[in-house]
Scaffold this active site. Structure first.
Site, PDB file in Angstrom:
ATOM      1  N   GLY A 173       0.937  -1.151  -0.136  1.00 11.10           N
ATOM      2  CA  GLY A 173       0.026   0.062  -0.072  1.00 11.10           C
ATOM      3  C   GLY A 173       0.728   1.049  -0.049  1.00 11.10           C
ATOM      4  O   GLY A 173       1.806   1.543  -0.658  1.00 11.10           O
ATOM      5  N   GLY A 174       0.500   2.143   0.878  1.00 12.50           N
ATOM      6  CA  GLY A 174       1.302   3.361   1.092  1.00 12.50           C
ATOM      7  C   GLY A 174       2.731   3.334   1.193  1.00 12.50           C
ATOM      8  O   GLY A 174       3.539   4.141   0.674  1.00 12.50           O
ATOM      9  N   GLY A 408      19.092   9.398 -34.666  1.00 13.92           N
ATOM     10  CA  GLY A 408      18.731  10.110 -33.450  1.00 13.92           C
ATOM     11  C   GLY A 408      19.343   9.670 -32.272  1.00 13.92           C
ATOM     12  O   GLY A 408      19.815  10.404 -31.256  1.00 13.92           O
ATOM     13  N   ALA A 409      19.808   8.750 -32.358  1.00 13.07           N
ATOM     14  CA  ALA A 409      20.694   7.983 -30.967  1.00 13.07           C
ATOM     15  C   ALA A 409      21.983   8.857 -31.006  1.00 13.07           C
ATOM     16  O   ALA A 409      22.571   8.881 -29.899  1.00 13.07           O
ATOM     17  CB  ALA A 409      20.911   6.546 -31.332  1.00 13.07           C
TER      18      ALA A 409
HETATM   19  C1  HXC Z   1      -2.601  -2.383  11.001  1.00 16.73           C
HETATM   20  C2  HXC Z   1      -1.441  -4.332  10.325  1.00 16.73           C
HETATM   21  C3  HXC Z   1      -1.471  -3.800   9.125  1.00 16.73           C
HETATM   22  C4  HXC Z   1      -2.100  -2.495   8.765  1.00 16.73           C
HETATM   23  C5  HXC Z   1      -0.533  -5.694   9.168  1.00 16.73           C
HETATM   24  N1  HXC Z   1      -0.964  -5.672  10.448  1.00 16.73           N
HETATM   25  N2  HXC Z   1      -0.969  -4.831   8.195  1.00 16.73           N
HETATM   26  N3  HXC Z   1      -2.250  -3.667  11.209  1.00 16.73           N
HETATM   27  N4  HXC Z   1      -2.783  -1.989   9.981  1.00 16.73           N
HETATM   28  N5  HXC Z   1      -1.963  -2.114   7.592  1.00 16.73           N
HETATM   29  C6  HXC Z   1      -1.101  -6.543  11.468  1.00 16.73           C
HETATM   30  C7  HXC Z   1      -1.681  -7.658  11.284  1.00 16.73           C
HETATM   31  O1  HXC Z   1      -2.920  -7.383  11.800  1.00 16.73           O
HETATM   32  C8  HXC Z   1      -0.891  -8.381  12.349  1.00 16.73           C
HETATM   33  O2  HXC Z   1      -1.413  -8.236  13.756  1.00 16.73           O
HETATM   34  C9  HXC Z   1       0.462  -8.095  12.176  1.00 16.73           C
HETATM   35  O3  HXC Z   1       0.632  -6.991  11.642  1.00 16.73           O
HETATM   36  C10 HXC Z   1       1.075  -8.997  11.302  1.00 16.73           C
HETATM   37  O4  HXC Z   1       0.490  -9.351   9.906  1.00 16.73           O
HETATM   38  P1  HXC Z   1       0.214 -10.650   9.445  1.00 16.73           P
HETATM   39  O5  HXC Z   1      -0.722 -10.307   8.404  1.00 16.73           O
HETATM   40  O6  HXC Z   1       0.138 -11.766  10.351  1.00 16.73           O
HETATM   41  O7  HXC Z   1       1.512 -10.987   8.816  1.00 16.73           O
HETATM   42  P2  HXC Z   1       1.841 -11.661   7.281  1.00 16.73           P
HETATM   43  O8  HXC Z   1       0.973 -12.879   7.351  1.00 16.73           O
HETATM   44  O9  HXC Z   1       3.425 -11.731   7.208  1.00 16.73           O
HETATM   45  O10 HXC Z   1       1.286 -10.545   6.365  1.00 16.73           O
HETATM   46  C11 HXC Z   1       1.938  -9.421   6.154  1.00 16.73           C
HETATM   47  C12 HXC Z   1       0.975  -8.354   4.772  1.00 16.73           C
HETATM   48  C13 HXC Z   1      -0.411  -8.607   5.684  1.00 16.73           C
HETATM   49  C14 HXC Z   1       1.194  -9.084   3.650  1.00 16.73           C
HETATM   50  C15 HXC Z   1       1.718  -7.101   4.981  1.00 16.73           C
HETATM   51  O11 HXC Z   1      -0.413  -8.211   6.919  1.00 16.73           O
HETATM   52  C16 HXC Z   1      -1.236  -7.534   4.896  1.00 16.73           C
HETATM   53  O12 HXC Z   1      -1.688  -7.707   3.714  1.00 16.73           O
HETATM   54  N6  HXC Z   1      -1.506  -6.380   5.396  1.00 16.73           N
HETATM   55  C17 HXC Z   1      -2.187  -5.515   4.770  1.00 16.73           C
HETATM   56  C18 HXC Z   1      -1.339  -4.636   3.686  1.00 16.73           C
HETATM   57  C19 HXC Z   1      -2.162  -3.728   3.040  1.00 16.73           C
HETATM   58  O13 HXC Z   1      -3.048  -3.763   2.327  1.00 16.73           O
HETATM   59  N7  HXC Z   1      -1.935  -2.297   3.146  1.00 16.73           N
HETATM   60  C20 HXC Z   1      -2.698  -1.337   2.756  1.00 16.73           C
HETATM   61  C21 HXC Z   1      -3.111  -0.286   3.728  1.00 16.73           C
HETATM   62  S1  HXC Z   1      -3.730   1.085   2.579  1.00 16.73           S
HETATM   63  P3  HXC Z   1      -1.418  -9.429  14.975  1.00 16.73           P
HETATM   64  O14 HXC Z   1      -2.059  -8.668  16.013  1.00 16.73           O
HETATM   65  O15 HXC Z   1      -2.305 -10.353  14.313  1.00 16.73           O
HETATM   66  O16 HXC Z   1       0.059  -9.838  15.159  1.00 16.73           O
HETATM   67  C22 HXC Z   1      -2.459   2.196   2.414  1.00 16.73           C
HETATM   68  C23 HXC Z   1      -3.000   3.118   1.524  1.00 16.73           C
HETATM   69  C24 HXC Z   1      -1.913   4.311   1.983  1.00 16.73           C
HETATM   70  O17 HXC Z   1      -1.449   2.022   2.787  1.00 16.73           O
HETATM   71  C25 HXC Z   1      -2.119   5.137   0.480  1.00 16.73           C
HETATM   72  C26 HXC Z   1      -0.879   6.204   0.434  1.00 16.73           C
HETATM   73  C27 HXC Z   1      -0.655   6.695  -1.041  1.00 16.73           C
END
Ligand code: HXC
Length: 518
Positions: A173-174, A408-409
């Site tokens: 994501g971000g 051109g190159a």
């Molecule tokens: C809060 C988060 C989180 C998030 C992960 N965690 N991502 N908490 N916000 N964005 C937490 C989980 O709940 C979990 O908590 C712990 O981190 C570990 O995550 P897991 O999923 O167990 O780990 P893993 O299996 O290794 O997977 C990692 C991951 C996955 C691929 C990053 O967590 C994931 O897909 N996260 C979301 C990614 C995402 O979509 N982010 C985009 C957000 S939107 P616990 O308590 O269980 O340990 C964004 C927009 C910004 O960023 C735009 C700006 C331009």
């Protein structure tokens, strides 16, 4: 203060609890995933005992939403601070995946912005070690605002201090956009990946199955997307790579690159260079052999080695001083310029120009790649990026035409009228509007149709064209080439000519900024 007193005890208790949480707990969790902890990475990156952490006790913001669980963690999932790398000051943030997935909440973002501001104020490199699930979902818009603040600082710092991103886990994501604004992205193979939307979203939206690695693993970004310029097999070597890069570049745009004591004091003749370009003009050779023979021994550090390999870019040293090199690679697609190689080259030239790194261009290019795919995908506007970057760069610029320099190159590759300071050619250079075969077919179309033996006539005319037009001497006589040089004396020529350019100064007309064809 009494070291046995109550206040000192409390101080120690706090410090110990912090290190216990951040070290033991985090290390265990990270090691299980084949990764190092945020703190271990910092220890490997900085010279021993030079790192100073700040804001280690900052606390996670109280959630203003009842949705989701929040951990009240010291540090809020990111370590920030400064220290010395190879004896020079650098600033860092290192995200801790063990705290809510390294996700970015408001305190976490404030810490990163604080260290970005410090790096900018102090004129020192800013290194981000990223291991993050992106915007912290529980903190909602505050997380998004935090990212926006980081991006703004990335942009303001661009061209002022070097910014390096090291991806050592997810960058989701971000988390991906800050790295892509920074100058260089490092990734570790197998444990890092970058994507705007992950495999689950891809499945939901497009019903496509893809693994984390195939969607955004290190190899994908090194070879296909061009997002990452450096990939290493483990975290230790990735951090060594960062240190190596820093050894070539200055700490900010007002400084010159560091000079190393050259182990290669040779300024003599290198006879092997006379035999590198084959007699048959269509035969390939490896331009990296030329680079290695011209520059200080073992000094070439290639950038984006596995992306758009028809152009080679990287840093090397000449008598201990950093030079940025852009070379066409005859071994890959005959060294032709296409969309990806133009973009790769342009970005590298821009970096060198920002940070006072002189540019050497080694040219052997048959032209731009023809075809529907390239034209429809915008070779015109992407090729223009390279042209623009060269013309706009004010650092010392030298070109050596090794062989082909057509159409051109020729213009694009730092030709004289584009702003090349010194333009040399080897006797093997072929400089013309187009190659002999194409030129003869156009100019002698009728004669070739009427001829009894068109193949023989074409061959004869091509030889004549080469003798009379496609050679370095016509350009030499007209001043478009400053000198035709013996390949064996190239290193010597470059040493003296870059030295002559050391005080080059160009003042550009006042304007807000140019409008590079993005
Ligand atoms: C809060 C988060 C989180 C998030 C992960 N965690 N991502 N908490 N916000 N964005 C937490 C989980 O709940 C979990 O908590 C712990 O981190 C570990 O995550 P897991 O999923 O167990 O780990 P893993 O299996 O290794 O997977 C990692 C991951 C996955 C691929 C990053 O967590 C994931 O897909 N996260 C979301 C990614 C995402 O979509 N982010 C985009 C957000 S939107 P616990 O308590 O269980 O340990 C964004 C927009 C910004 O960023 C735009 C700006 C331009």
């Amino acid at each position: 203060m009494d070291v046995n007193g109550r206040q000192f005890k409390k101080f120690l208790e706090r410090k110990n609890s912090l290190s216990q949480y951040q070290n033991e707990f985090a290390e265990k969790k990270q090691h299980a995933k084949g990764k190092l902890s945020a703190r271990e990475r910092i220890e490997l990156l900085f010279d021993p005992d030079t790192f100073n952490e700040i804001d280690g006790f900052s606390r996670t913001a109280a959630a203003d939403t009842k949705f989701g669980k929040m951990v009240d963690a010291y540090g809020d999932g990111v370590i920030i601070g400064h220290g010395k790398i190879l004896g020079r000051t650098a600033f860092v943030y290192s995200q801790d995946f063990t705290v809510m997935g390294g996700s970015l909440g408001s305190v976490h973002a404030d810490k990163i912005m604080k260290i970005q501001d410090m790096a900018m104020k102090m004129g020192a490199p800013m290194i981000g070690i990223i291991d993050s699930g992106g915007a912290r979902i529980q903190e909602g818009v505050a997380s998004l605002a935090g990212y926006a603040g980081i991006f703004k600082r990335n942009v303001q710092s661009s061209g002022v201090i070097p910014q390096i991103s090291v991806i050592m886990g997810p960058a989701a994501g971000g988390a991906v956009y800050s790295p892509s604004i920074t100058d260089y992205v490092f990734m570790t193979n197998g444990t890092s990946y970058m994507f705007v939307t992950g495999p689950n979203v891809v499945k939901e939206v497009l019903n496509e199955d893809v693994s984390f690695d195939d969607l955004g693993g290190a190899n994908v970004h090194m070879k296909k997307s061009g997002v990452a310029q450096f990939v290493y097999e483990d975290e230790e070597n990735t951090l060594l790579g960062v240190k190596k890069l820093l050894s070539y570049i200055p700490s900010n745009n007002l400084e010159n690159p560091p000079i190393v004591e050259s182990i290669d004091r040779n300024i003599g003749i290198e006879e092997k260079l006379r035999d590198i370009v084959p007699d048959d003009t269509n035969k390939p050779y490896d331009v990296k052999d030329v680079i290695r023979l011209i520059m200080d021994k073992e000094s070439f550090f290639e950038v984006a080695e596995n992306y758009a390999q028809n152009v080679v870019v990287g840093f090397a040293r000449l008598m201990g001083k950093t030079i940025g090199i852009l070379a066409n690679q005859p071994k890959v697609l005959a060294g032709v310029l296409d969309i990806n190689s133009s973009i790769k080259g342009a970005r590298f030239i821009r970096f060198c120009d920002c940070f006072n790194i002189p540019i050497l261009t080694l040219e052997d290019v048959p032209g731009f790649l023809p075809g529907i795919d390239q034209e429809h995908s915008g070779i015109i506007r992407h090729g223009a990026k390279l042209l623009y970057a060269y013309a706009d760069a004010t650092v010392p610029k030298i070109t050596v035409i090794l062989r082909k320099s057509y159409g051109g190159a020729y213009c694009v590759m730092n030709s004289k009228n584009l702003g090349g300071d010194f333009n040399f050619a080897w006797p093997t250079a072929e400089i013309a509007v187009m190659g002999p075969e194409g030129a003869v077919s156009i100019l002698y179309r009728k004669e070739l149709i009427e001829s009894d033996d068109p193949a023989k006539l074409k061959k004869e005319l091509a030889v004549k064209y080469r003798d009379e037009i496609a050679n370095p001497y016509v350009a030499d006589e007209k001043g478009y080439i400053d000198e035709v040089i013996d390949p064996a004396e190239t290193r010597r020529k470059l040493i003296f000519t870059f030295e002559a350019l050391e005080n080059k100064h160009i003042s550009s007309p006042s304007r807000k900024h140019g409008n590079i064809p993005l």
